[in-house]
Write a protein that holds these residues in place. Structure first.
Motif, PDB file in Angstrom:
ATOM      1  N   CYS A   5      -2.412 -46.383 -34.019  1.00 28.66           N
ATOM      2  CA  CYS A   5      -1.897 -45.555 -32.753  1.00 28.66           C
ATOM      3  C   CYS A   5      -1.243 -44.249 -33.172  1.00 28.66           C
ATOM      4  O   CYS A   5      -0.675 -44.001 -34.190  1.00 28.66           O
ATOM      5  CB  CYS A   5      -0.342 -46.911 -32.551  1.00 28.66           C
ATOM      6  N   ALA A   6      -1.588 -43.264 -32.346  1.00 30.58           N
ATOM      7  CA  ALA A   6      -1.568 -42.005 -32.833  1.00 30.58           C
ATOM      8  C   ALA A   6      -0.182 -41.409 -32.254  1.00 30.58           C
ATOM      9  O   ALA A   6      -0.066 -40.162 -32.378  1.00 30.58           O
ATOM     10  CB  ALA A   6      -2.833 -41.054 -32.339  1.00 30.58           C
ATOM     11  N   ASP A   7       0.615 -42.132 -31.730  1.00 30.83           N
ATOM     12  CA  ASP A   7       1.992 -41.330 -31.001  1.00 30.83           C
ATOM     13  C   ASP A   7       3.194 -41.764 -32.119  1.00 30.83           C
ATOM     14  O   ASP A   7       2.899 -42.506 -33.129  1.00 30.83           O
ATOM     15  CB  ASP A   7       2.216 -41.693 -29.653  1.00 30.83           C
ATOM     16  N   ASN A   8       4.537 -41.471 -31.494  1.00 31.68           N
ATOM     17  CA  ASN A   8       5.600 -41.665 -32.383  1.00 31.68           C
ATOM     18  C   ASN A   8       6.424 -42.639 -31.773  1.00 31.68           C
ATOM     19  O   ASN A   8       7.524 -42.804 -31.885  1.00 31.68           O
ATOM     20  CB  ASN A   8       6.283 -40.384 -32.589  1.00 31.68           C
ATOM     21  N   SER A   9       5.585 -43.723 -31.090  1.00 31.15           N
ATOM     22  CA  SER A   9       6.374 -44.801 -30.533  1.00 31.15           C
ATOM     23  C   SER A   9       6.829 -45.844 -31.701  1.00 31.15           C
ATOM     24  O   SER A   9       7.774 -46.783 -31.238  1.00 31.15           O
ATOM     25  CB  SER A   9       5.580 -45.502 -29.317  1.00 31.15           C
ATOM     26  N   GLY A  10       6.468 -46.048 -32.658  1.00 27.87           N
ATOM     27  CA  GLY A  10       6.780 -46.734 -33.824  1.00 27.87           C
ATOM     28  C   GLY A  10       5.640 -47.546 -33.925  1.00 27.87           C
ATOM     29  O   GLY A  10       5.626 -48.399 -35.229  1.00 27.87           O
ATOM     30  N   ALA A  11       4.634 -48.046 -33.153  1.00 23.89           N
ATOM     31  CA  ALA A  11       3.388 -48.768 -33.482  1.00 23.89           C
ATOM     32  C   ALA A  11       2.650 -48.190 -34.511  1.00 23.89           C
ATOM     33  O   ALA A  11       2.304 -47.007 -34.327  1.00 23.89           O
ATOM     34  CB  ALA A  11       3.005 -49.267 -32.351  1.00 23.89           C
ATOM     35  N   LYS A  12       2.089 -48.829 -35.401  1.00 20.39           N
ATOM     36  CA  LYS A  12       1.014 -48.316 -36.396  1.00 20.39           C
ATOM     37  C   LYS A  12      -0.368 -48.811 -36.013  1.00 20.39           C
ATOM     38  O   LYS A  12      -1.202 -47.836 -35.999  1.00 20.39           O
ATOM     39  CB  LYS A  12       1.518 -49.041 -37.610  1.00 20.39           C
ATOM     40  N   ILE A  13      -0.597 -50.202 -35.619  1.00 19.28           N
ATOM     41  CA  ILE A  13      -1.779 -50.734 -35.760  1.00 19.28           C
ATOM     42  C   ILE A  13      -1.934 -51.215 -34.236  1.00 19.28           C
ATOM     43  O   ILE A  13      -0.942 -52.212 -33.935  1.00 19.28           O
ATOM     44  CB  ILE A  13      -2.220 -51.713 -36.674  1.00 19.28           C
TER      45      ILE A  13
ATOM     46  N   ALA B 287      -5.503 -44.314 -30.356  1.00 21.17           N
ATOM     47  CA  ALA B 287      -5.101 -44.469 -28.973  1.00 21.17           C
ATOM     48  C   ALA B 287      -3.517 -44.088 -29.152  1.00 21.17           C
ATOM     49  O   ALA B 287      -2.844 -44.044 -30.082  1.00 21.17           O
ATOM     50  CB  ALA B 287      -5.155 -45.959 -28.404  1.00 21.17           C
ATOM     51  N   VAL B 288      -3.057 -43.969 -27.683  1.00 20.88           N
ATOM     52  CA  VAL B 288      -1.704 -43.572 -27.634  1.00 20.88           C
ATOM     53  C   VAL B 288      -1.120 -44.799 -26.507  1.00 20.88           C
ATOM     54  O   VAL B 288      -1.800 -44.842 -25.580  1.00 20.88           O
ATOM     55  CB  VAL B 288      -1.217 -42.345 -26.923  1.00 20.88           C
ATOM     56  N   LEU B 289       0.026 -45.217 -26.593  1.00 26.94           N
ATOM     57  CA  LEU B 289       0.694 -46.169 -25.684  1.00 26.94           C
ATOM     58  C   LEU B 289       1.146 -45.396 -24.457  1.00 26.94           C
ATOM     59  O   LEU B 289       1.821 -44.010 -24.752  1.00 26.94           O
ATOM     60  CB  LEU B 289       1.854 -46.771 -26.449  1.00 26.94           C
ATOM     61  N   ILE B 290       0.981 -46.023 -23.335  1.00 30.58           N
ATOM     62  CA  ILE B 290       1.431 -45.314 -22.152  1.00 30.58           C
ATOM     63  C   ILE B 290       2.173 -46.665 -21.336  1.00 30.58           C
ATOM     64  O   ILE B 290       1.960 -47.642 -21.338  1.00 30.58           O
ATOM     65  CB  ILE B 290       0.077 -44.873 -21.361  1.00 30.58           C
ATOM     66  N   THR B 291       3.044 -45.827 -20.509  1.00 29.24           N
ATOM     67  CA  THR B 291       3.869 -46.545 -19.623  1.00 29.24           C
ATOM     68  C   THR B 291       2.910 -47.183 -18.211  1.00 29.24           C
ATOM     69  O   THR B 291       2.014 -46.588 -17.924  1.00 29.24           O
ATOM     70  CB  THR B 291       5.154 -46.257 -19.149  1.00 29.24           C
ATOM     71  N   PRO B 292       3.281 -48.046 -17.321  1.00 28.53           N
ATOM     72  CA  PRO B 292       2.747 -48.353 -16.174  1.00 28.53           C
ATOM     73  C   PRO B 292       2.576 -47.167 -15.147  1.00 28.53           C
ATOM     74  O   PRO B 292       1.824 -47.297 -14.355  1.00 28.53           O
ATOM     75  CB  PRO B 292       3.509 -49.572 -15.742  1.00 28.53           C
ATOM     76  N   GLU B 293       3.583 -46.246 -15.398  1.00 30.45           N
ATOM     77  CA  GLU B 293       3.378 -45.120 -14.485  1.00 30.45           C
ATOM     78  C   GLU B 293       2.425 -44.131 -14.776  1.00 30.45           C
ATOM     79  O   GLU B 293       2.305 -43.063 -14.388  1.00 30.45           O
ATOM     80  CB  GLU B 293       4.802 -44.449 -14.371  1.00 30.45           C
TER      81      GLU B 293
END
Length: 140
Positions: free
Chosen positions: A28-36, A103-109
């Motif tokens: 996970c390449a963003d700073n949302s807190g998730a790693k894998i 990858a990066v996490l995204i919201t439903p919007e």
């Protein structure tokens, strides 16, 4: 350029080999807190019988957080693939490959969950996902 809810901008995109199958663990390449992240589904993917659905750079997929804070784990999120190890052939003949699958996490919007993206982002992903392109420090 028609936009569907949370699915990215639909426009011409040359074929990119689908190389990240369901069940793959990616960074996970963003700073949302998730790693894998683990890919659990690739929506709108058509393939032959008994072949695993796969994703490539710029594709939307459903993921589960495998390593990260307790509030993010064991929940399904949307994600966009921004890097892949397998070489991407561009129309000008150049081949581009990255060190990892990310990858990066995204919201439903269609908004990104984090506020920063670590590392480079493939141009194919930034063309399809403008919100990802805004946060990218480097587009390759």
């Amino acid at each position: 350029m028609a936009k569907q809810a949370g699915k990215g901008v639909e426009e011409f995109r040359p074929y990119v080999t689908k190389v990240i199958p369901v069940g793959a663990n990616i960074v996970c390449a963003d700073n949302s807190g998730a790693k894998i992240l683990e890919i659990i589904n690739v929506p709108r993917h058509k393939t032959r019988a008994s072949r695993l659905p796969s994703a490539s750079v710029g594709d939307f997929c459903n993921v589960v957080v495998k390593k990260g804070p307790a509030e993010l784990r064991k929940q399904v999120y949307g994600a966009v693939i921004i890097r892949q190890k397998y070489a991407i052939r561009r129309l000008n003949g150049v081949r581009v490959c990255f060190e990892d699958n990310a990858a990066v996490l995204i919201t439903p919007e269609g908004e990104t969950k984090g506020t920063d993206i670590k590392g480079p982002v493939a141009a194919e992903a930034s063309e399809k996902w403008p919100r990802v392109a805004n946060l990218a420090s480097m587009v390759v």
